[in-house]
Design a protein around this motif. Structure first.
Motif, mmCIF file in Angstrom:
data_model
loop_
_atom_site.group_PDB
_atom_site.id
_atom_site.type_symbol
_atom_site.label_atom_id
_atom_site.label_comp_id
_atom_site.label_asym_id
_atom_site.label_seq_id
_atom_site.Cartn_x
_atom_site.Cartn_y
_atom_site.Cartn_z
ATOM 1 N N HIS A 252 -12.016 -1.203 10.990
ATOM 2 C CA HIS A 252 -12.647 -1.465 9.708
ATOM 3 C C HIS A 252 -14.167 -1.559 9.789
ATOM 4 O O HIS A 252 -14.843 -1.680 8.768
ATOM 5 N N HIS A 253 -14.712 -1.530 11.014
ATOM 6 C CA HIS A 253 -16.163 -1.543 11.144
ATOM 7 C C HIS A 253 -16.758 -0.168 10.872
ATOM 8 O O HIS A 253 -17.972 -0.049 10.704
ATOM 9 N N SER B 209 -16.563 3.590 8.612
ATOM 10 C CA SER B 209 -16.110 4.143 7.341
ATOM 11 C C SER B 209 -16.594 5.575 7.201
ATOM 12 O O SER B 209 -17.601 5.967 7.809
ATOM 13 N N HIS C 67 -10.428 -5.398 -1.214
ATOM 14 C CA HIS C 67 -9.480 -4.286 -1.128
ATOM 15 C C HIS C 67 -9.313 -3.602 -2.488
ATOM 16 O O HIS C 67 -9.208 -2.378 -2.577
ATOM 17 N N TRP D 175 -15.577 5.077 2.709
ATOM 18 C CA TRP D 175 -14.125 5.071 2.759
ATOM 19 C C TRP D 175 -13.692 4.529 4.113
ATOM 20 O O TRP D 175 -14.008 5.096 5.147
ATOM 21 N N GLU D 176 -12.957 3.414 4.105
ATOM 22 C CA GLU D 176 -12.605 2.747 5.346
ATOM 23 C C GLU D 176 -11.795 3.639 6.276
ATOM 24 O O GLU D 176 -10.942 4.400 5.831
ATOM 25 N N PRO E 257 -4.611 -2.035 8.714
ATOM 26 C CA PRO E 257 -5.944 -2.101 8.112
ATOM 27 C C PRO E 257 -6.267 -3.474 7.546
ATOM 28 O O PRO E 257 -7.399 -3.924 7.612
ATOM 29 N N LYS F 295 -16.014 5.346 -3.415
ATOM 30 C CA LYS F 295 -14.623 5.548 -3.000
ATOM 31 C C LYS F 295 -13.731 5.898 -4.190
ATOM 32 O O LYS F 295 -12.907 6.823 -4.110
ATOM 33 N N ARG G 246 -9.188 -5.916 8.655
ATOM 34 C CA ARG G 246 -10.117 -6.496 7.687
ATOM 35 C C ARG G 246 -10.208 -8.003 7.866
ATOM 36 O O ARG G 246 -11.265 -8.601 7.774
ATOM 37 N N ASP H 236 -24.774 0.761 5.244
ATOM 38 C CA ASP H 236 -23.586 -0.067 5.419
ATOM 39 C C ASP H 236 -23.830 -1.172 6.441
ATOM 40 O O ASP H 236 -24.780 -1.129 7.229
#
Length: 384
Positions: free
Chosen positions: A61-62, A64, A48, A55-56, A20, A130, A24, A86
């Motif tokens: 990572h694009h 969530s 982070h 929530w990723e 992850p 989150k 990122r 987003d």
């Protein structure tokens, strides 16, 4: 065989952490990195550790997991999915236009309303972010774990539980018999529910923070707002249920008169101490847990920082970073328990200080045979 399984589990845990972060570093930060030729380590670390409205999803990572955004805008209440705003998107709900503020905005990372081309922060923002969702998950896990012990003893009586239920009961007895009971003595049962709850709550939040994939990954105890609320609860319990002797020692401590008059030196120090206790609880838990997260992230980012120096340097850096990151993750598991234990122990001590009766009250209870906590006289005692 067991050693092989342990090593495999450790490797999988590190891969779950590494990928992850790699996504990122090469995802939404890619544009800026291509221009500058360097990894934005500071941006990655603080993103982070910070909060966000989604929530990723690991390894991508694009995307969530969307969470509900609940804000009170210029024309009333608005509830919509975080997926609508987003990645820089704007969302119009009725006559209101919303988006997440960019890096150059004073409201960076927060949902704002666009009014006449200007960003305006909503009057109320109670979105399920989150961290908020992570707190809900931690609460549910604590309730489930404690009720499993209660359910076992309701069905099995005094028979000792096994496996996970037995481990949870062992920790309960360890905290109660090792910290709460010796410190609070006859008042242990009164405050044990809160102290045991706060221990398990902090422990679960700490452990969830070490897991990158959902439902983990939220840096809850590394968020000073969370630790501050826990410290305030301890502060309120300590002072609301405090005895008269406790308040007497604060405003009129038993010290030489010249320390109280004409300049009230000791009362000022005592009053100041009332507020430094929750401050110590807040900062201690927050700093230790955030520091552990930052160390692991920095060690992982070293791989990408040294990537431009050639395959040999990158390979050597990757090996060293992996070894130290796995070591730090194992240390963080221990620290998660230690910090929960320390917070509970200090809370117990602070509450115990507020329950002191003083020498006069203790002597009075010893003389009074009908005082609470002492057996009544039967009239058959003999004296030497």
């Amino acid at each position: 065989m067991m050693k092989r399984n342990i090593l495999a589990a450790i490797a999988m845990a590190f891969v779950a952490l590494l990928l992850p972060l790699a996504g990122r570093a090469s995802g939404h930060e890619a544009d800026s990195q291509e221009k500058s030729g360097a990894v934005d380590a500071q941006g990655i670390i603080f993103e982070h550790l910070g909060d966000r409205y989604g929530w990723e999803v690991p390894f991508n990572h694009h995307k969530s997991i969307p969470l509900p955004v609940i804000v009170w805008g210029s024309d009333g209440l608005h509830v919509f999915s975080s997926a609508r705003v987003d990645h820089g998107k704007e969302y119009r709900d009725g006559s209101a236009l919303f988006r997440i503020a960019g890096k150059d905005s004073p409201y960076k990372g927060k949902v704002v309303e666009i009014i006449d081309g200007k960003e305006v922060k909503p009057a109320v923002d109670i979105s399920i972010t989150k961290n908020v969702c992570g707190v809900f998950i931690a609460v549910l896990l604590v309730i489930w774990s404690i009720l499993s012990v209660a359910r076992w003893h309701r069905n099995q009586g005094l028979k000792a539980p096994r496996k996970m239920t037995g481990a949870i009961e062992f920790v309960i007895l360890f905290i109660y018999d090792g910290v709460i009971k010796p410190t609070l003595k006859n008042k242990a049962n009164k405050f044990a529910p809160y102290l045991l709850t706060v221990f398990f709550f902090i422990l679960v939040m700490n452990l969830l923070g070490l897991i990158v994939i959902f439902p983990g990954g939220a840096n809850l105890t590394g968020n000073i707002a969370v630790t501050l609320v826990l410290a305030i609860i301890t502060f309120l319990i300590t002072n609301i249920f405090a005895t008269k002797h406790y308040w007497k020692e604060i405003f009129n401590p038993d010290v030489p008169w010249w320390l109280k008059w004409p300049l009230p030196i000791m009362p000022i120090i005592e009053i100041f101490g009332v507020f430094t206790k929750p401050a110590a609880l807040t900062v201690r838990l927050f700093a230790n847990m955030m520091g552990g997260h930052m160390i692991v992230i920095v060690l992982t980012l070293l791989i990408f920082i040294f990537a431009a120096m050639g395959p040999v340097v990158t390979g050597a850096t990757a090996v060293v970073s992996i070894i130290f990151s796995v070591f730090m993750l194992l240390i963080d598991v221990l620290v998660s328990f230690i910090q929960a234990y320390v917070f509970t122990m200090l809370s117990t001590l602070f509450i115990a200080l507020g329950q002191e009766e003083g020498h006069h009250e203790d002597h009075k209870k010893e003389e009074d045979p009908h005082a609470p906590g002492l057996p009544a006289s039967t009239g058959t005692e003999t004296h030497a």
